[in-house]
Design an enzyme around this catalytic site. Structure first.
Site, PDB file in Angstrom:
ATOM      1  N   GLU A  73       8.588 -65.615  85.033  1.00 12.66           N
ATOM      2  CA  GLU A  73       9.452 -66.105  86.382  1.00 12.66           C
ATOM      3  C   GLU A  73       9.008 -67.265  87.093  1.00 12.66           C
ATOM      4  O   GLU A  73       8.070 -67.584  87.753  1.00 12.66           O
ATOM      5  CB  GLU A  73       9.858 -65.180  87.145  1.00 12.66           C
ATOM      6  CG  GLU A  73      11.073 -64.865  87.497  1.00 12.66           C
ATOM      7  CD  GLU A  73      11.680 -65.765  88.604  1.00 12.66           C
ATOM      8  OE1 GLU A  73      12.559 -66.543  88.266  1.00 12.66           O
ATOM      9  OE2 GLU A  73      10.885 -66.097  89.564  1.00 12.66           O
ATOM     10  N   CYS A  78       9.270 -72.093  78.317  1.00 14.35           N
ATOM     11  CA  CYS A  78      10.576 -71.384  79.122  1.00 14.35           C
ATOM     12  C   CYS A  78      10.203 -71.835  80.737  1.00 14.35           C
ATOM     13  O   CYS A  78      10.505 -72.616  80.891  1.00 14.35           O
ATOM     14  CB  CYS A  78      10.348 -69.946  78.796  1.00 14.35           C
ATOM     15  SG  CYS A  78      12.125 -68.856  79.354  1.00 14.35           S
ATOM     16  N   ARG A  83      17.886 -73.659  84.984  1.00 17.18           N
ATOM     17  CA  ARG A  83      17.280 -72.435  85.219  1.00 17.18           C
ATOM     18  C   ARG A  83      18.295 -71.476  84.649  1.00 17.18           C
ATOM     19  O   ARG A  83      19.457 -71.533  84.572  1.00 17.18           O
ATOM     20  CB  ARG A  83      16.780 -71.962  86.390  1.00 17.18           C
ATOM     21  CG  ARG A  83      15.815 -72.632  87.149  1.00 17.18           C
ATOM     22  CD  ARG A  83      15.787 -72.140  88.702  1.00 17.18           C
ATOM     23  NE  ARG A  83      15.268 -70.610  88.817  1.00 17.18           N
ATOM     24  CZ  ARG A  83      16.212 -69.837  89.208  1.00 17.18           C
ATOM     25  NH1 ARG A  83      17.632 -70.256  89.639  1.00 17.18           N
ATOM     26  NH2 ARG A  83      15.976 -68.511  89.147  1.00 17.18           N
ATOM     27  N   ILE A 141      14.694 -66.222  75.983  1.00 14.60           N
ATOM     28  CA  ILE A 141      14.826 -65.278  77.020  1.00 14.60           C
ATOM     29  C   ILE A 141      15.155 -65.858  78.350  1.00 14.60           C
ATOM     30  O   ILE A 141      14.240 -66.335  79.030  1.00 14.60           O
ATOM     31  CB  ILE A 141      13.740 -64.435  77.130  1.00 14.60           C
ATOM     32  CG1 ILE A 141      13.271 -63.653  75.556  1.00 14.60           C
ATOM     33  CG2 ILE A 141      13.781 -63.351  78.033  1.00 14.60           C
ATOM     34  CD1 ILE A 141      11.934 -63.176  75.449  1.00 14.60           C
ATOM     35  N   ARG A 142      16.421 -65.393  78.843  1.00 10.45           N
ATOM     36  CA  ARG A 142      16.679 -66.134  80.018  1.00 10.45           C
ATOM     37  C   ARG A 142      16.309 -67.705  79.960  1.00 10.45           C
ATOM     38  O   ARG A 142      15.986 -68.101  81.227  1.00 10.45           O
ATOM     39  CB  ARG A 142      16.057 -65.306  81.404  1.00 10.45           C
ATOM     40  CG  ARG A 142      16.650 -64.237  81.396  1.00 10.45           C
ATOM     41  CD  ARG A 142      16.011 -62.993  82.655  1.00 10.45           C
ATOM     42  NE  ARG A 142      16.235 -64.001  83.865  1.00 10.45           N
ATOM     43  CZ  ARG A 142      15.358 -63.854  85.003  1.00 10.45           C
ATOM     44  NH1 ARG A 142      14.307 -63.047  84.833  1.00 10.45           N
ATOM     45  NH2 ARG A 142      15.690 -64.543  85.775  1.00 10.45           N
ATOM     46  N   HIS A 168      10.190 -69.347  73.260  1.00 10.88           N
ATOM     47  CA  HIS A 168       8.945 -68.845  73.450  1.00 10.88           C
ATOM     48  C   HIS A 168       8.536 -68.747  71.824  1.00 10.88           C
ATOM     49  O   HIS A 168       8.793 -67.876  71.228  1.00 10.88           O
ATOM     50  CB  HIS A 168       9.242 -67.292  73.963  1.00 10.88           C
ATOM     51  CG  HIS A 168       9.403 -67.080  75.199  1.00 10.88           C
ATOM     52  ND1 HIS A 168       8.579 -66.819  76.350  1.00 10.88           N
ATOM     53  CD2 HIS A 168      10.462 -67.098  75.806  1.00 10.88           C
ATOM     54  CE1 HIS A 168       8.952 -66.769  77.435  1.00 10.88           C
ATOM     55  NE2 HIS A 168      10.426 -66.874  77.049  1.00 10.88           N
ATOM     56  N   GLU A 209       5.330 -68.266  70.958  1.00  9.86           N
ATOM     57  CA  GLU A 209       4.241 -67.266  70.792  1.00  9.86           C
ATOM     58  C   GLU A 209       4.730 -65.932  70.562  1.00  9.86           C
ATOM     59  O   GLU A 209       3.783 -65.148  70.070  1.00  9.86           O
ATOM     60  CB  GLU A 209       3.694 -67.292  72.309  1.00  9.86           C
ATOM     61  CG  GLU A 209       4.390 -66.594  73.466  1.00  9.86           C
ATOM     62  CD  GLU A 209       5.350 -67.118  73.809  1.00  9.86           C
ATOM     63  OE1 GLU A 209       5.839 -66.620  75.002  1.00  9.86           O
ATOM     64  OE2 GLU A 209       5.493 -68.253  73.712  1.00  9.86           O
TER      65      GLU A 209
END
Length: 199
Positions: A53, A84, A113, A142-143, A178, A180
């Protein structure tokens, strides 16, 4: 002592998916270690800023006395890779920042964002990334943010549905997704090569 070919790459371990990045970097033949404090940052050749975040990460970077050392290392050319929230942290400008949110900067781009939607709208997609051989990279969004615009010095490496999702400027690399989380370590391999070249 690390072998000449094995760069020491830190993962900023204030918040986010640190363990997965450490695993991916080790698979890319890097000596990977978590970084939480300025003295640990001083001992790495390159740094990954993970997802998480971005507002919380910004606040924790100040709390741990890391924001200025991070900015200084990035300004001085330390290779850095943000995924991200890490992409947001490397942006020179956020289109819709939260109150008090700051970035490290280093990439001449404006980011939005949560551009791809909320947590329940997360998805996976195949993304063709310039400079990564062997076909598309599987990206987990993811977001996820996207890049609204880039400056003249910033190279666009990938787009998805017309939106920029991977960029590079000099020794700084960033992706909206992401890598990873997929078991495909080619993005980390690309970054490890950037760190080797910088050394």
């Amino acid at each position: 002592m690390t072998a000449p070919g094995n760069p020491v790459i830190g993962v900023l371990a204030l918040q986010g998916d640190v363990r997965e990045h450490l695993t991916a970097l080790a698979a890319a033949d890097a000596a990977a270690r978590p970084v939480r404090r300025p003295e640990e940052l001083a001992g790495v050749d390159g740094l990954v800023i993970p997802g998480g975040e971005s507002t919380t990460m910004s606040k924790l970077a100040h709390l741990f006395g890391m924001m200025e050392p991070l900015r200084e290392r990035v300004r001085s050319g330390m290779p850095v890779y943000g995924t991200c929230a890490g992409l947001i942290m490397l942006a020179d400008k956020i289109l819709d920042p939260r109150s008090g949110q700051e970035t490290i900067g280093g990439i001449d781009m404006i980011v939005r964002r949560n551009a791809f939607g909320r947590q329940n709208e997360s998805f996976e997609a195949a993304v063709e990334v310039a400079g990564v051989e062997g076909g598309p990279v599987e990206g987990v969004f993811i977001r996820a943010p996207w890049v609204e615009s880039v400056g003249a010095r910033t190279e666009v490496l990938a787009e998805y549905n017309g939106h920029v999702v991977a960029v590079r400027q000099g020794s700084a690399l960033a992706t909206s997704f992401h890598p990873e989380l997929t078991g495909d370590h080619r993005m980390h391999g690309l970054f490890a090569d950037m760190v080797r070249d910088a050394r």
